[in-house]
Design a protein around this motif. Structure first.
Motif, PDB file in Angstrom:
ATOM      1  N   TYR A 206       0.838  -1.194   0.000  1.00 44.59           N
ATOM      2  CA  TYR A 206       0.000   0.000   0.000  1.00 44.59           C
ATOM      3  C   TYR A 206       0.874   1.245   0.000  1.00 44.59           C
ATOM      4  O   TYR A 206       2.080   1.191   0.257  1.00 44.59           O
ATOM      5  N   SER A 207       0.253   2.362  -0.287  1.00 41.63           N
ATOM      6  CA  SER A 207       0.951   3.642  -0.289  1.00 41.63           C
ATOM      7  C   SER A 207       0.024   4.708   0.262  1.00 41.63           C
ATOM      8  O   SER A 207      -1.177   4.495   0.413  1.00 41.63           O
ATOM      9  N   VAL A 208       0.595   5.868   0.567  1.00 47.52           N
ATOM     10  CA  VAL A 208      -0.176   6.993   1.099  1.00 47.52           C
ATOM     11  C   VAL A 208      -0.318   8.050   0.015  1.00 47.52           C
ATOM     12  O   VAL A 208       0.667   8.450  -0.600  1.00 47.52           O
TER      13      VAL A 208
ATOM     14  N   ALA B  67       7.582   6.448   5.886  1.00 51.22           N
ATOM     15  CA  ALA B  67       7.055   5.725   4.725  1.00 51.22           C
ATOM     16  C   ALA B  67       6.274   4.498   5.163  1.00 51.22           C
ATOM     17  O   ALA B  67       6.630   3.813   6.117  1.00 51.22           O
ATOM     18  N   ALA B  68       5.193   4.238   4.457  1.00 53.02           N
ATOM     19  CA  ALA B  68       4.397   3.040   4.740  1.00 53.02           C
ATOM     20  C   ALA B  68       5.221   1.800   4.454  1.00 53.02           C
ATOM     21  O   ALA B  68       5.985   1.746   3.504  1.00 53.02           O
TER      22      ALA B  68
ATOM     23  N   SER C  87       2.015  -2.422  10.551  1.00 51.73           N
ATOM     24  CA  SER C  87       2.912  -1.375  10.106  1.00 51.73           C
ATOM     25  C   SER C  87       2.350  -0.042  10.581  1.00 51.73           C
ATOM     26  O   SER C  87       1.268   0.012  11.160  1.00 51.73           O
ATOM     27  N   THR C  88       3.091   1.015  10.327  1.00 43.66           N
ATOM     28  CA  THR C  88       2.703   2.319  10.862  1.00 43.66           C
ATOM     29  C   THR C  88       2.878   3.410   9.819  1.00 43.66           C
ATOM     30  O   THR C  88       3.859   3.412   9.072  1.00 43.66           O
ATOM     31  N   ILE C  89       1.921   4.325   9.797  1.00 40.11           N
ATOM     32  CA  ILE C  89       2.008   5.518   8.956  1.00 40.11           C
ATOM     33  C   ILE C  89       2.035   6.729   9.887  1.00 40.11           C
ATOM     34  O   ILE C  89       1.246   6.814  10.824  1.00 40.11           O
TER      35      ILE C  89
ATOM     36  N   ILE D 288      -5.081   5.783   2.215  1.00 45.33           N
ATOM     37  CA  ILE D 288      -4.196   4.619   2.267  1.00 45.33           C
ATOM     38  C   ILE D 288      -4.691   3.694   1.165  1.00 45.33           C
ATOM     39  O   ILE D 288      -5.810   3.180   1.225  1.00 45.33           O
ATOM     40  N   VAL D 289      -3.846   3.479   0.157  1.00 50.90           N
ATOM     41  CA  VAL D 289      -4.300   2.829  -1.066  1.00 50.90           C
ATOM     42  C   VAL D 289      -3.425   1.612  -1.376  1.00 50.90           C
ATOM     43  O   VAL D 289      -2.201   1.669  -1.289  1.00 50.90           O
TER      44      VAL D 289
END
Length: 399
Positions: free
Chosen positions: A151-153, A168-169, A179-181, A200-201
């Motif tokens: 995933y990405s932000v 970074a994700a 995990s942490t954002i 969050i995609v």
């Protein structure tokens, strides 16, 4: 003739018997090794697939699955093996081993695998999808994520000037992992409450979680000092204004005027004002400077400007008899007791260094006090009169 027919029948029976005898002697040979068996892969959804073997007799075979979520069926008429999988409701990939067995020669088996992908997960608890009350000065927000897909932000384009990603994700696949954002919320200088969005995609799936961030705006207007005091000479006075909003500055009196503005930084400004000299014969005067923003009435600051005489005598006139004395009460705000007294007519009245007036002869004189730096002065009128008994004598003589 009859003998020939019997011989023929005998030979025929022998041939048929030999034929049956030959069939029994032929050994069964399994074709299971010749079958092309490939592993099958499925998404996490319930689905089915088939393995097709053209012109192959599958009636001798049986098939069994090691997983209850995966079923297999031999379809003899079409020479196919049907594979069926249930929904994978777990966050882990799973595999079933399918074993094909020859029921005639049970020592002959073949296996192949059926692999089903995990249920795609991009999980964020509700309490971490909406951040409210972010302070004006900003702060970081932490979003814990459980995921088994990359995933990405993505920051909404209208929020990119004040929301940014710090950490970074961490993209995870297969097993469900933590995990942490971390998002950084900048200082709110918009002069209004604002709301922004981050997403969050997972690019490989249809997973998308919306993060809402609401930031307050707390207007600040601090002024120091709130009281300004200066002497009758006037001059330039300065105020330090700390504010995160625009403001207006004006004076409520005509003897105070705006001089200049100097910005120290984004929030601190030095405001300078000119105070005119004070020439009236009184102790002092008071005026006000207003600093305000019409949108925040409760933030209005009223600065008091007090202009006092450095030297001041309460009475405008002092009376003293000829030969008598009178102590003049002086208010000295200079901070220096060394002042000088002077009489405009020493033949009428004199004055000592401590401000004591002495009547010399009938008449009037002006007594002036001056500060040690000669910057400040004040005057008082002294009227010298004859003593009462002297007046009586004069009246008698005139009669």
């Amino acid at each position: 003739m009859k003998t020939i027919k019997l011989l023929g029948l005998f030979l025929a029976s022998v041939i048929v018997g030999l034929g049956f005898s030959g069939c029994k002697e032929d050994a069964y040979e399994s074709r299971i090794k010749e079958l092309i068996l490939n592993d099958l892969s499925f998404s996490y959804h319930a689905n089915s697939d088939t393995l097709t073997f053209r012109h192959e007799d599958l009636s001798h075979y049986a098939i069994k699955s090691s997983g209850t979520w995966c079923q297999a069926k031999i379809m003899k008429e079409s020479s196919q093996i049907g594979i069926y999988v249930d929904d994978n409701e777990t966050y882990d990939q799973r595999m079933a081993i399918l074993t094909l067995t020859d029921m005639v020669d049970t020592t002959k088996t073949r296996t192949f695998n059926v692999i089903q992908a995990q249920l795609d997960a991009l999980l964020i608890e509700d309490e971490f999808t909406h951040f409210t009350g972010i302070p004006t000065d900003g702060r970081q927000v932490t979003i814990p994520v459980k995921s088994n897909v990359p995933y990405s932000v993505v920051i909404d384009e209208n929020s990119q000037d004040w929301i940014s990603q710090v950490l970074a994700a961490e993209a995870k696949t297969r097993a469900l992992k933590d995990s942490t954002i971390v998002l950084d919320i900048a200082k709110n200088e918009s002069r209004a409450e604002r709301t922004g969005y981050a997403y969050i995609v997972s690019e490989d799936t249809d997973k998308k979680v919306k993060i809402t961030i609401s930031q307050v705006f707390e207007a600040k207007l601090d002024v120091n000092p709130l009281t300004l005091t200066l002497d009758e000479l006037g001059g330039i006075v300065k105020l330090t204004v700390k504010s995160n909003i625009d403001y207006d500055v004006y004076s409520q009196t005509d003897w105070i005027s705006k001089s200049s503005t100097k910005e120290e930084n984004d929030t601190t400004t030095i405001e300078s004002f000119k105070v005119e000299p004070f020439t009236e014969s009184k102790k002092g005067r008071t005026g006000y400077i207003i600093i305000e923003n019409a949108g925040w009435d409760d933030l209005q600051k009223k600065i008091k400007v007090i202009q006092n005489r450095a030297l001041y005598i309460e009475k405008s006139e002092v009376s003293v008899n000829v030969g008598g004395t009178a102590k003049i009460e002086l208010v000295n705000n200079t901070g220096d007791d060394n002042v000088t007294w002077e009489s405009s007519n020493s033949r009428v009245a004199t004055v000592t260094s401590d401000g004591t007036a002495e009547g010399v002869s009938e008449g009037s004189a002006t007594l002036t006090v001056t500060s040690s730096d000669s910057e400040h002065t004040y005057s008082v009128k002294v009227v010298v009169k004859k003593a009462a008994e002297e007046e009586t004598k004069d009246e008698s003589a005139n009669k």
